[in-house]
Design a protein around this motif. Structure first.
Motif, PDB file in Angstrom:
ATOM      1  N   ARG A  17    -110.332  15.180  32.770  1.00  0.00           N
ATOM      2  CA  ARG A  17    -109.864  15.799  33.180  1.00  0.00           C
ATOM      3  C   ARG A  17    -108.469  15.572  34.250  1.00  0.00           C
ATOM      4  O   ARG A  17    -108.942  13.787  33.363  1.00  0.00           O
ATOM      5  N   ILE A  18    -107.427  16.028  33.438  1.00  0.00           N
ATOM      6  CA  ILE A  18    -105.996  14.952  33.383  1.00  0.00           C
ATOM      7  C   ILE A  18    -104.756  15.722  33.801  1.00  0.00           C
ATOM      8  O   ILE A  18    -104.903  16.984  34.195  1.00  0.00           O
ATOM      9  N   SER A  19    -104.397  15.287  34.599  1.00  0.00           N
ATOM     10  CA  SER A  19    -103.067  16.054  35.748  1.00  0.00           C
ATOM     11  C   SER A  19    -101.713  15.347  34.870  1.00  0.00           C
ATOM     12  O   SER A  19    -102.535  14.385  34.921  1.00  0.00           O
ATOM     13  N   THR A  20    -101.281  16.040  34.510  1.00  0.00           N
ATOM     14  CA  THR A  20     -99.756  15.227  34.479  1.00  0.00           C
ATOM     15  C   THR A  20     -98.795  16.302  34.529  1.00  0.00           C
ATOM     16  O   THR A  20     -98.307  17.393  36.080  1.00  0.00           O
ATOM     17  N   TYR A  21     -96.917  15.508  34.587  1.00  0.00           N
ATOM     18  CA  TYR A  21     -96.236  16.917  35.082  1.00  0.00           C
ATOM     19  C   TYR A  21     -96.040  17.880  34.300  1.00  0.00           C
ATOM     20  O   TYR A  21     -96.454  18.085  33.213  1.00  0.00           O
ATOM     21  N   LEU A  22     -95.977  18.633  35.282  1.00  0.00           N
ATOM     22  CA  LEU A  22     -96.239  20.187  34.733  1.00  0.00           C
ATOM     23  C   LEU A  22     -94.626  20.449  33.056  1.00  0.00           C
ATOM     24  O   LEU A  22     -93.658  20.828  33.932  1.00  0.00           O
ATOM     25  N   SER A  23     -94.164  19.432  32.052  1.00  0.00           N
ATOM     26  CA  SER A  23     -93.703  20.056  31.217  1.00  0.00           C
ATOM     27  C   SER A  23     -94.832  19.857  30.021  1.00  0.00           C
ATOM     28  O   SER A  23     -95.220  19.056  29.684  1.00  0.00           O
ATOM     29  N   GLU A  24     -93.657  20.079  29.282  1.00  0.00           N
ATOM     30  CA  GLU A  24     -93.311  19.797  27.711  1.00  0.00           C
ATOM     31  C   GLU A  24     -93.697  17.998  27.089  1.00  0.00           C
ATOM     32  O   GLU A  24     -94.916  17.309  26.253  1.00  0.00           O
ATOM     33  N   HIS A  25     -93.447  17.058  27.594  1.00  0.00           N
ATOM     34  CA  HIS A  25     -93.222  16.175  28.297  1.00  0.00           C
ATOM     35  C   HIS A  25     -94.786  15.241  28.074  1.00  0.00           C
ATOM     36  O   HIS A  25     -94.920  14.478  28.187  1.00  0.00           O
ATOM     37  N   GLY A  26     -95.271  16.560  30.070  1.00  0.00           N
ATOM     38  CA  GLY A  26     -96.238  15.813  30.698  1.00  0.00           C
ATOM     39  C   GLY A  26     -97.460  15.566  29.115  1.00  0.00           C
ATOM     40  O   GLY A  26     -98.514  14.719  29.047  1.00  0.00           O
ATOM     41  N   GLY A  27     -97.325  17.303  28.376  1.00  0.00           N
ATOM     42  CA  GLY A  27     -98.395  17.043  27.730  1.00  0.00           C
ATOM     43  C   GLY A  27     -98.779  16.122  26.658  1.00  0.00           C
ATOM     44  O   GLY A  27     -99.188  15.763  25.690  1.00  0.00           O
ATOM     45  N   TYR A  28     -97.112  16.024  26.168  1.00  0.00           N
ATOM     46  CA  TYR A  28     -97.535  14.854  25.084  1.00  0.00           C
ATOM     47  C   TYR A  28     -97.753  13.597  25.737  1.00  0.00           C
ATOM     48  O   TYR A  28     -98.493  13.190  24.575  1.00  0.00           O
ATOM     49  N   VAL A  29     -97.690  13.227  26.119  1.00  0.00           N
ATOM     50  CA  VAL A  29     -97.812  11.333  26.913  1.00  0.00           C
ATOM     51  C   VAL A  29     -99.379  12.103  27.627  1.00  0.00           C
ATOM     52  O   VAL A  29     -99.823  10.800  26.751  1.00  0.00           O
ATOM     53  N   ALA A  30    -100.010  12.838  27.630  1.00  0.00           N
ATOM     54  CA  ALA A  30    -101.774  13.235  27.507  1.00  0.00           C
ATOM     55  C   ALA A  30    -102.052  13.401  26.643  1.00  0.00           C
ATOM     56  O   ALA A  30    -103.109  12.208  26.698  1.00  0.00           O
ATOM     57  N   VAL A  31    -101.776  13.864  25.569  1.00  0.00           N
ATOM     58  CA  VAL A  31    -102.568  13.747  24.265  1.00  0.00           C
ATOM     59  C   VAL A  31    -102.225  12.631  24.462  1.00  0.00           C
ATOM     60  O   VAL A  31    -103.023  11.615  23.105  1.00  0.00           O
TER      61      VAL A  31
END
Length: 340
Positions: free
Chosen positions: A214-228
Motif C-alpha cells: 500500500r502506498i499513500s501519496t499526494y493527490l496529483s499526477e506528480h504524486g502518482g509518478y513519484v510513487a511508481v
C-alpha cells in the motif's frame, strides 16, 4: 458621501455606521434600518448592497478546494459556481494543497468577509478548530467528498468504500495476484475509505500480500509518478496498480511509459473519479465515475437551505457512482461499430 455624514444625519456615532456597513452585530434593527436608509439616500451605499446588509447576507459563499489543478476539483468548482449563480450567489474560491495553515487562513478570510456559508472539500480529522471557527461565526458548512464523521454538518459524496470494493472485484477477476494500491493522503476520509475497500476485498478473495503493498501519496499526477518511480527503484513493480484517483493513475501511467513499460501488457492500471471522458488519451482508463457536478449542485442546495434558516437534522447524501470499464485493466477494447 462619508460615513461621518451618514452618522450626523441619523444622530449616531461613526462607529455605529461602520458596524452596520460591515454587517456586524451589536446594533438594534431599528438603528440598522435608519442607517441603511440614510446611507442609501445620501449615496453612501447602493440599493443592492443596502438590501444585502438589511438581510445580513453578503450573497457570497466560500468554496475551499484541495488543489484546483486536479481536474476533479476543477469540475467541482465549475459546478459550484454555476449552481451558486443560479441562486443569486457569487463564490469566494480558494485551495489549500493539503496545508492546514493555509486552510485556517482561508477560512479566517472568509469569515472576515462575511460569507453566508462554506462548502469544504479538504477537511482532515484534526481540522476541528476550523469547523469551530465557522460555528462561532454562525456560518453554515457543507462537507463535500471528504468528511469528519463527528462533525454536525451536511455531507455530499459517494460510497467510496463500496466503489473501491467493486473496482478491486473487477481487478481480481482478471486473475491478478500481485497488486499494489496507491491512494491519496490517508487523513482524507475518501482516500482512507477507498484504501480500506481495496484491501478488504482483495483479502476476502484470498490475496494476503495486499496489506503490505500500500502506498499513500499526494493527490496529483506528480504524486502518482513519484510513487511508481519509487517502485521501479526498488524493483518492486507489480502486475497491477490500483489507484485511488485518476490523477494518480495518470502519473503512474506516465512513469511506466517513460520506462517503456506497456499498459496493460506489462502492468495494468486502474483509476478512480471518472475525470477523462471523451477527448483524452485516458478515455480507456478503467475507473469509477463520480457525478461531480451533481454533487456540487446537491451541496449548494443543502447549503442555501441552511443559509435560509431551514432546520432539521443534518443529511449525508450519497450519490450513485458507476464502474467504467476501459482497457487499462486488461479488458479488450470494445468495438464501437458492433451492433448492440
Amino acid at each position: 458621501m462619508s460615513a461621518a455624514a451618514v452618522a450626523r444625519a441619523v444622530g449616531v456615532s461613526p462607529a455605529t455606521v461602520s458596524y452596520v456597513m460591515n454587517g456586524r452585530s451589536g446594533v438594534s434593527e431599528e438603528t440598522r434600518a435608519r442607517v441603511l436608509e440614510a446611507a442609501e439616500e445620501l449615496g453612501h451605499t447602493s440599493s443592492a448592497r443596502a438590501n444585502r446588509l438589511r438581510s445580513h447576507q453578503s450573497r457570497v459563499i466560500g468554496l475551499v478546494l484541495t488543489d484546483i489543478a486536479n481536474p476533479f476539483y476543477t469540475e467541482i468548482a465549475a459546478g459550484t459556481i454555476d449552481a451558486a449563480r443560479a441562486r443569486g450567489y457569487e463564490v469566494f474560491l480558494a485551495h489549500t494543497q493539503e496545508d492546514p495553515d493555509t486552510l485556517r487562513s482561508v477560512v479566517d478570510a472568509m469569515i472576515a468577509r462575511h460569507v453566508d456559508g462554506v462548502v469544504v472539500t479538504v477537511l482532515h480529522p484534526d481540522d476541528g478548530d476550523v469547523v469551530r471557527s465557522l460555528r462561532s461565526a454562525r456560518i453554515p458548512l457543507v462537507q463535500l467528498s471528504r468528511r469528519i464523521e463527528r462533525v454536525d454538518a451536511d455531507f455530499v459524496g459517494i460510497d467510496d468504500r463500496a466503489a473501491a470494493s467493486e473496482m478491486m472485484e473487477h481487478v481480481v477477476e482478471h486473475g491478478y495476484q500481485d497488486i499494489v494500491t496507491i491512494v491519496g493522503p490517508r487523513t482524507s476520509s475518501a482516500s482512507a475509505a477507498r484504501e480500506e475497500g481495496f484491501i478488504r476485498t482483495a483479502e476476502a478473495r484470498g490475496i494476503r500480500s495486499i496489506a503490505s503493498h500500500r502506498i499513500s501519496t499526494y493527490l496529483s499526477e506528480h504524486g502518482g509518478y513519484v510513487a511508481v518511480d519509487e517502485l521501479l527503484a526498488r524493483k518492486a513493480l507489480p502486475r497491477v496498480i490500483v489507484c485511488g484517483s485518476d490523477a494518480i493513475a495518470l502519473g503512474a501511467i506516465s512513469a511506466l511509459r517513460a520506462q517503456s513499460i506497456t499498459v496493460p501488457g506489462d502492468v495494468a492500471v486502474t483509476g478512480f473519479d471518472g475525470l477523462f471522458p471523451g477527448a483524452s488519451p485516458l478515455v480507456e482508463l478503467t475507473t469509477v465515475n463520480q457525478p461531480r457536478r451533481e454533487m456540487a449542485e446537491q451541496a449548494l442546495e443543502l447549503l442555501t437551505r441552511r443559509i435560509d434558516g431551514a432546520g432539521g437534522s443534518y443529511q449525508a447524501v450519497l450519490r450513485a457512482h458507476q464502474l467504467r470499464i476501459g482497457t487499462t485493466c486488461g479488458c479488450p477494447r470494445k468495438d464501437s461499430t458492433a451492433a448492440p
